[in-house]
Design an enzyme around this catalytic site. Structure first.
Site, short mmCIF file in Angstrom:
data_model
loop_
_atom_site.label_atom_id
_atom_site.label_comp_id
_atom_site.label_asym_id
_atom_site.label_seq_id
_atom_site.Cartn_x
_atom_site.Cartn_y
_atom_site.Cartn_z
N LYS A 148 -9.93 18.18 21.18
CA LYS A 148 -11.03 17.25 20.59
C LYS A 148 -11.41 16.18 21.46
O LYS A 148 -10.95 16.09 22.58
CB LYS A 148 -10.09 16.38 19.56
CG LYS A 148 -11.06 15.80 18.43
CD LYS A 148 -11.34 16.82 17.33
CE LYS A 148 -11.82 16.25 16.00
NZ LYS A 148 -11.67 17.15 15.05
N GLY A 160 -16.66 9.73 1.17
CA GLY A 160 -17.49 10.11 2.28
C GLY A 160 -18.46 11.10 1.71
O GLY A 160 -18.36 11.84 0.67
N GLY A 219 -20.93 12.23 3.96
CA GLY A 219 -21.55 12.82 5.19
C GLY A 219 -21.82 14.61 4.94
O GLY A 219 -21.76 14.77 3.85
N ASN A 220 -21.68 15.14 6.23
CA ASN A 220 -21.93 16.55 6.04
C ASN A 220 -20.93 17.34 5.12
O ASN A 220 -21.15 17.97 4.33
CB ASN A 220 -21.90 17.10 7.42
CG ASN A 220 -21.88 18.64 7.72
OD1 ASN A 220 -20.74 19.29 7.28
ND2 ASN A 220 -23.00 19.26 7.54
N ALA A 221 -19.50 16.83 5.04
CA ALA A 221 -18.57 17.44 4.36
C ALA A 221 -18.51 16.92 2.99
O ALA A 221 -18.51 17.68 2.09
CB ALA A 221 -17.10 17.21 5.00
N GLY A 222 -18.43 15.64 2.81
CA GLY A 222 -18.21 15.14 1.73
C GLY A 222 -19.43 15.22 0.55
O GLY A 222 -19.38 15.75 -0.51
N1 GLU Z 1 -15.05 18.91 13.70
C1 GLU Z 1 -14.25 19.95 12.86
C2 GLU Z 1 -12.98 19.97 12.45
O1 GLU Z 1 -12.19 19.12 12.71
C3 GLU Z 1 -14.83 21.39 13.35
C4 GLU Z 1 -14.29 21.74 14.60
C5 GLU Z 1 -14.92 22.93 15.39
O2 GLU Z 1 -15.76 23.61 14.42
O3 GLU Z 1 -14.58 23.47 16.37
O4 GLU Z 1 -12.21 20.95 12.22
#
Ligand code: GLU
Length: 414
Positions: A105, A217, A219-222
């Site tokens: 990360k 949330g 955003g993209n996910a929520g």
């Molecule tokens: N940020 C996203 C996660 O936490 C996607 C990570 C990715 O696609 O490598 O799973």
């Protein structure tokens, strides 16, 4: 005593899994710390000509199962321990979902809303310059996370290709479609969460039509999750963004909320029928059947776990629930579908994008959707098997599945 540091929270879950698997001590030791931690200050020239520095991080937790993989977040609260925990969660996640990656990360301690587009581009490129020696299509493959977008991925790819003088579409995922991105990547996290939710609901013999959902949330996910659920006939009673949210007992008109957010940048109950404003804290405790934290970590704690009314929690955010909260929720028979399973759709379609980048192929929407469904429901069944066999919560079961796969790969590579 409450475990307040995000990495310690991860370690608590990891140790429980290692204990259940009766791992020998030397194997346990290998998973307690990340393989690599890189911290650097990156600086950019602001539009007014001054120079500003930001703390930047990349943590590579484990690569026994494949190249390190995981997003980069731009957030004021991003720090060493948070990025470490998120990197470790990625390694469990990629193992649970069975894709050939490890876990990593990245983060920059910044509020991107305070930057102009040019400054944001400079910061994105500076990040790659800081860590270029540790990145690459077969080494460590970043992606979007909180506050990072396909455009940022495109700048990062460009910077990497310039520095390494290579053509490297597979060095990063979550790119725009016009920049070797994959179809379905933008909606993948929510899509995967949706498939899991439908499977859980079927197992519990419930009906979408009768279920109320609150989502933290937008955003993209929520935001995407809210739309999928609304379209599938669920009653979405509450949504929120970082400023706060709205609640409507009989359900929100999600397309209307999207329009409002687009127009004003905010979500407010003022122009929405039957809706009233709520804070992000209030949202967690609203009457509903399903609660979906889809923003930041540490939002379900010992303080509010007793007051949560939902019977099912689907973790689209990473690390929203503390171990103390897990214990309380477990006693209250509230089912928690953990982040490492519930939000694994994003990294799964990142894997599809990486493969397309390597082969030059282009998958159709249908191909992405059906492969994602197959991969994620297989992971769900693998975890569910452990839940039933050991009579444990989903998080413990998912960690057991993930850690076991990680350890197997580590044995073969050592
Ligand atoms: N940020 C996203 C996660 O936490 C996607 C990570 C990715 O696609 O490598 O799973």
């Amino acid at each position: 005593m409450a475990v307040s540091n995000p990495y310690q929270r991860f370690i608590k879950n990891l140790k429980d899994a290692m204990e259940a698997l009766e791992l020998p001590k030397p194997e346990r030791k290998l998973l307690l710390e990340p393989q690599h931690e890189f911290n650097k200050d990156v600086s950019i020239t602001k539009d007014d000509g001054t120079t500003t520095k930001f703390h930047a991080f990349r943590v590579q937790y484990n690569n026994a199962r494949g190249p390190y993989k995981g997003g980069i977040r731009f957030h004021p609260a991003a720090d060493k321990d948070e990025v470490k925990a998120l990197a470790a969660l990625m390694a469990i996640k990629t193992a649970v979902v069975g894709i050939p990656f490890g876990g990593a990360k990245g983060g920059v301690q910044v509020d991107p809303k305070t930057l102009s587009t040019r400054e944001l581009e400079e910061l994105s490129r500076a990040y790659i310059r800081a860590f270029v020696d540790h990145l690459g299509p077969d080494t460590d493959v970043p992606a979007p996370d909180v506050n990072t977008t396909p455009q940022i991925m495109a700048w990062m790819r460009d910077e990497y290709e310039k520095l390494t003088k290579t053509y490297a579409p597979a060095m990063i995922t979550g790119k725009p479609l016009s920049n070797d991105g994959s179809r379905g990547r933008d909606t993948a996290t929510a899509r995967g969460g949706f498939f899991i939710l439908e499977a859980v609901i079927k197992d519990q013999k419930l009906k979408a039509k009768n279920l109320c959902v609150a989502i933290q949330g937008f955003g993209n996910a929520g935001g995407t999750m809210a739309r999928f659920l609304y379209e599938a006939g669920y009653t979405v009673v509450a949504v929120s963004d970082s400023h706060g949210g709205v609640y409507a007992k009989d359900g929100l008109d999600i397309p209307e909320v999207e329009k409002q957010k687009e127009k004003t940048g905010r979500i407010s109950g003022k122009n929405l029928k039957g809706a009233k404003d709520v804070t992000n804290e209030e949202l967690m405790e609203l009457p509903c059947d399903i609660l979906i934290p889809a923003a930041l970590d540490n939002v379900i704690t010992a303080d509010n776990a007793k007051k949560i009314k939902a019977k099912l929690i689907l973790e689209i955010a990473n690390g929203p629930t503390t171990p103390e909260a897990d214990e309380i929720l477990g006693k209250r028979k509230i089912t928690v579908i953990p982040d490492v399973l519930a939000n694994s759709g994003g990294v799964t379609v990142s894997y599809f994008e990486w493969s397309q980048g390597k082969s030059g192929e282009q998958w159709t929407d249908e191909q992405v959707d059906s492969e994602l469904k197959l991969v994620i429901l297989t992971a769900y069944k693998d975890v569910r098997r452990e839940v039933h066999r050991r009579k444990i919560p989903y998080r413990q079961a998912a960690f057991i599945v993930g850690v076991q796969r990680l350890v197997e790969a580590m044995k073969q590579s050592s």
